[in-house]
Design a protein around this motif. Structure first.
Motif, PDB file in Angstrom:
ATOM      1  N   VAL A  13      -1.291  42.641   6.775  1.00 38.99           N
ATOM      2  CA  VAL A  13      -2.266  41.729   7.374  1.00 38.99           C
ATOM      3  C   VAL A  13      -3.249  41.205   6.333  1.00 38.99           C
ATOM      4  CG1 VAL A  13      -4.068  41.513   9.156  1.00 38.99           C
ATOM      5  CG2 VAL A  13      -2.018  42.856   9.624  1.00 38.99           C
ATOM      6  N   GLY A  14      -3.509  42.007   5.296  1.00 41.19           N
ATOM      7  CA  GLY A  14      -4.429  41.562   4.263  1.00 41.19           C
ATOM      8  C   GLY A  14      -5.880  41.750   4.616  1.00 41.19           C
ATOM      9  N   VAL A  15      -6.167  42.707   5.499  1.00 39.97           N
ATOM     10  CA  VAL A  15      -7.526  43.021   5.936  1.00 39.97           C
ATOM     11  C   VAL A  15      -7.730  44.532   5.814  1.00 39.97           C
ATOM     12  CG1 VAL A  15      -9.107  43.049   7.922  1.00 39.97           C
ATOM     13  CG2 VAL A  15      -7.631  41.065   7.530  1.00 39.97           C
ATOM     14  N   PRO A  16      -8.870  45.009   5.289  1.00 44.98           N
ATOM     15  CA  PRO A  16      -9.114  46.451   5.222  1.00 44.98           C
ATOM     16  C   PRO A  16      -8.910  47.099   6.585  1.00 44.98           C
ATOM     17  CG  PRO A  16     -10.830  45.276   4.040  1.00 44.98           C
ATOM     18  CD  PRO A  16     -10.006  44.236   4.731  1.00 44.98           C
ATOM     19  N   THR A  17      -8.128  48.156   6.613  1.00 40.02           N
ATOM     20  CA  THR A  17      -7.749  48.795   7.882  1.00 40.02           C
ATOM     21  C   THR A  17      -7.981  50.294   7.780  1.00 40.02           C
ATOM     22  OG1 THR A  17      -6.048  47.095   8.218  1.00 40.02           O
ATOM     23  CG2 THR A  17      -5.897  49.079   9.559  1.00 40.02           C
ATOM     24  N   VAL A  18      -8.569  50.859   8.844  1.00 38.00           N
ATOM     25  CA  VAL A  18      -8.877  52.290   8.877  1.00 38.00           C
ATOM     26  C   VAL A  18      -8.225  52.927  10.094  1.00 38.00           C
ATOM     27  CG1 VAL A  18     -10.699  54.038   9.026  1.00 38.00           C
ATOM     28  CG2 VAL A  18     -11.084  51.943   7.708  1.00 38.00           C
ATOM     29  N   ASN A  19      -7.603  54.066   9.874  1.00 39.13           N
ATOM     30  CA  ASN A  19      -7.036  54.864  10.955  1.00 39.13           C
ATOM     31  C   ASN A  19      -8.074  55.913  11.362  1.00 39.13           C
ATOM     32  OD1 ASN A  19      -5.690  56.888  12.450  1.00 39.13           O
ATOM     33  ND2 ASN A  19      -3.742  56.466  11.456  1.00 39.13           N
ATOM     34  N   PHE A  20      -8.724  55.697  12.517  1.00 40.88           N
ATOM     35  CA  PHE A  20      -9.726  56.654  13.001  1.00 40.88           C
ATOM     36  C   PHE A  20      -9.164  57.506  14.140  1.00 40.88           C
ATOM     37  CE2 PHE A  20     -13.906  57.966  14.807  1.00 40.88           C
ATOM     38  CZ  PHE A  20     -14.461  58.473  13.648  1.00 40.88           C
ATOM     39  N   GLY A  21      -7.850  57.646  14.175  1.00 36.95           N
ATOM     40  CA  GLY A  21      -7.240  58.527  15.161  1.00 36.95           C
ATOM     41  C   GLY A  21      -7.546  59.980  14.829  1.00 36.95           C
ATOM     42  N   ILE A  22      -7.841  60.775  15.840  1.00 33.71           N
ATOM     43  CA  ILE A  22      -8.158  62.189  15.623  1.00 33.71           C
ATOM     44  C   ILE A  22      -7.222  63.079  16.429  1.00 33.71           C
ATOM     45  CG2 ILE A  22      -9.920  63.991  15.769  1.00 33.71           C
ATOM     46  CD1 ILE A  22     -10.638  62.048  13.683  1.00 33.71           C
ATOM     47  N   TRP A  23      -7.459  63.162  17.718  1.00 37.39           N
ATOM     48  CA  TRP A  23      -6.742  64.113  18.554  1.00 37.39           C
ATOM     49  C   TRP A  23      -6.972  63.753  20.014  1.00 37.39           C
ATOM     50  CZ3 TRP A  23      -8.572  69.584  20.110  1.00 37.39           C
ATOM     51  CH2 TRP A  23      -7.504  70.311  20.636  1.00 37.39           C
ATOM     52  N   ALA A  24      -5.909  63.745  20.819  1.00 42.82           N
ATOM     53  CA  ALA A  24      -6.048  63.376  22.240  1.00 42.82           C
ATOM     54  C   ALA A  24      -6.893  64.385  23.007  1.00 42.82           C
ATOM     55  CB  ALA A  24      -4.671  63.251  22.895  1.00 42.82           C
ATOM     56  N   GLY A  25      -7.026  65.607  22.456  1.00 45.60           N
ATOM     57  CA  GLY A  25      -7.893  66.611  23.075  1.00 45.60           C
ATOM     58  C   GLY A  25      -9.350  66.188  23.077  1.00 45.60           C
TER      59      GLY A  25
END
Length: 332
Positions: free
Chosen positions: A76-88
């Motif tokens: 995409v060419g845009v800074p991307t962050v994965n802020f996934g943690i835990w469904a709990g």
């Protein structure tokens, strides 16, 4: 009658002792929550350091081990962050934790596991331990009855772990997923293998379908809770929201009509909130060969497949194109 009186008195005394011990220990860091704490700390550092405008994926471990922010960043060419943690971490708590890091111009894409819509405020025991040990302010902000509910549903094992944190600190614990495998975009990469080991393959092989009939009946509470959180975040910053479905295993039982009902309610809700939905549920339902060790954790093949599909959908959004142009001009 005397026995009955003593019995009730004993129960009351036990409850008071239980409650008193927990309240005394609120905010005492414990080893039972160290893995989540370390992961959260890394994620927060990445969010702090990543420039805006950026794309932020929010969700449980289906995002953590299902979305390749590194792949999307490149495509995409845009800074991307994965802020996934835990469904709990229930839906409300996951949205709460993104609040302090948002900046004007950010795009937040949430992809919560289907279970989060069933029980948007039900924390797992591990999450309750985490909140009591690591997030005292959040715990004490809750209504008193909710605090008591969390305390008395903690369970003997959870009570013991919180007590042990104070009595025997610094016990070495095994991390379910090594923090060393989290990359600079926030992706957990321990699952980035083409073929998981035999045990993990067996777990996936034995996995059965979810009950979408139950989810349709109960998803309103999740959507309502999410709506409240969206309004809170919109009051804080000029942020765009996008919604998408989680990745999960496809089963032919999902063609009984209940999945369609879930999609209809899902899309109707977000349309009223003026929040675009990326793709359809079946777009992110894959055969078992794409999964790592749960119905939400993808292996290398799955992460690549889902991330490319998300990138294509993101590129169709006008605001994403503006962000893409901004960063292209910045780099030239």
């Amino acid at each position: 009658m005397r026995f009955f009186t003593f019995f009730l008195s004993g129960l009351l005394l036990g409850a008071v002792v239980w409650m008193s011990v927990i309240y005394t220990l609120i905010g005492t860091p414990g080893d039972s929550s160290i893995g989540l704490h370390e992961t959260f700390s890394i994620k927060k550092d990445i969010l702090t350091e990543t420039p805006s405008p950026r794309i932020i994926f929010v969700g449980g471990s289906g995002v953590l081990m299902g979305v390749g922010a590194d792949i999307i960043n490149e495509l995409v060419g845009v800074p991307t962050v994965n802020f996934g943690i835990w469904a709990g971490f229930d839906l409300v708590y996951q949205m709460h934790n993104i609040k302090e890091f948002l900046r004007d111009g950010d795009v937040v894409v949430f992809s919560f596991e289907y279970t989060n819509y069933d029980y948007p405020t039900r924390m797992s025991e591990g999450t309750r331990q985490y909140v009591m040990q690591r997030d005292e302010s959040y715990f004490l902000e809750q209504p008193v009855m909710e605090q008591l509910n969390q305390i008395f549903t903690l369970g003997p094992e959870g009570f013991y772990k919180i007590l042990a944190a104070a009595l025997v600190p610094n016990v070495e614990v095994e991390r379910a997923y090594p923090i060393e495998k989290i990359n600079e975009f926030g992706d957990q990469t321990v699952n980035r293998v083409d073929k998981p080991d035999a045990l993990k393959q067996r777990i996936i092989k034995n996995r059965g379908p979810d009950n979408f009939s139950h989810k349709v009946d109960n998803m309103d509470r999740g959507l309502t809770a999410l709506a409240d959180q969206i309004e809170v975040l919109r009051d804080k910053k000029e942020v765009k929201f996008l919604a998408t479905y989680p990745n999960t295993i496809y089963f032919k039982e999902y063609e009984d009509g209940h999945l369609n009902q879930f999609e209809d309610k899902f899309e109707d809700f977000f349309e009223k909130k003026d929040i675009p939905v990326l793709g359809a549920a079946r777009d992110f339902m894959y055969p078992k060969k794409y999964f790592y060790d749960t119905a939400y954790h993808l292996n290398n093949l799955g992460v690549e497949k889902r991330s490319k599909a998300l990138a294509e959908l993101l590129l169709k959004d006008g605001d994403i194109q503006k962000m893409r142009k901004y960063w292209k001009n910045r780099s030239s």
